[in-house]
Design a protein around this motif. Structure first.
Motif, short mmCIF file in Angstrom:
data_model
loop_
_atom_site.label_atom_id
_atom_site.label_comp_id
_atom_site.label_asym_id
_atom_site.label_seq_id
_atom_site.Cartn_x
_atom_site.Cartn_y
_atom_site.Cartn_z
N MET A 56 6.14 -1.09 -2.07
CA MET A 56 6.38 -2.27 -1.78
C MET A 56 7.61 -2.83 -2.85
O MET A 56 8.60 -3.43 -2.43
N GLY B 151 -3.92 1.63 -3.51
CA GLY B 151 -3.46 0.11 -3.56
C GLY B 151 -2.23 0.24 -4.69
O GLY B 151 -1.27 -0.19 -4.39
N LEU B 152 -2.50 1.34 -5.65
CA LEU B 152 -1.17 1.26 -6.72
C LEU B 152 -0.30 1.95 -5.93
O LEU B 152 0.94 1.49 -5.91
N ALA C 182 1.55 -0.81 -3.72
CA ALA C 182 2.18 -1.71 -4.65
C ALA C 182 3.70 -1.26 -4.98
O ALA C 182 4.81 -1.64 -4.94
#
Length: 169
Positions: free
Chosen positions: A69, A62-63, A66
């Protein structure tokens, strides 16, 4: 990708040494420094992504997503800013080049940079060979010619730099 960006950044820094008289702005190396910093950050992010994938960590992945992105948004922003300010950069470089061409006398360091630039880029003048008609060097020589670095590579033996024979320039 990080290694490729590091190479590009180092290449830009190395190439800058040849054109530093044209790019008198001290911020000219800023893009190269940013590229090298991005390469280091990409390496670290890639390491995080590899470790998260290897450990199958949902938080790590998830990190990683992120961060990717945020990088994408930064790239789009950089593209838009480059597009918006391209004309300003163009006029700044052209005005600096005109001032360096004005200092051309065939002997000073600026002259060797002008000769190098024209030989490497296969060009003559800032826009074309007629730019030389307004320079101090052209008026002082009085022979209606441009520097020999304006000559085409295949015609350099017969070229005199005369404006009467523009096909050789």
């Amino acid at each position: 990708a990080a290694a490729g960006l590091s190479y590009v950044g180092a290449y830009v820094v190395n190439t800058y040494k040849n054109y530093d008289n044209f790019l008198q702005d001290k911020y000219a190396l800023l893009p190269a420094a940013i590229i090298i910093c991005i390469a280091v950050v990409m390496f670290i992010i890639g390491l995080i992504g590899c470790c998260a994938t290897f450990r199958e960590s949902r938080v790590g992945l998830g990190l990683f997503l992120a961060i990717i992105m945020v990088i994408f948004v930064a790239e789009v922003s950089a593209f838009v800013l480059g597009f918006v300010y391209r004309e300003r950069v163009k006029t700044d470089v052209q005005s600096t080049m005109h001032s360096v061409f004005e200092q051309y006398d065939g002997k000073n360091p600026e002259s060797s940079v002008v000769n190098y630039l024209q030989e490497q880029l296969h060009c003559c003048g800032v826009k074309n060979y007629s730019d030389w008609t307004t320079t101090q060097w052209y008026n002082s020589t009085g022979n209606n010619s441009v520097p020999l670095s304006c000559c085409r590579q295949e015609m350099i033996k017969n070229c005199t730099g005369s404006l009467d024979q523009p096909q050789e320039l």
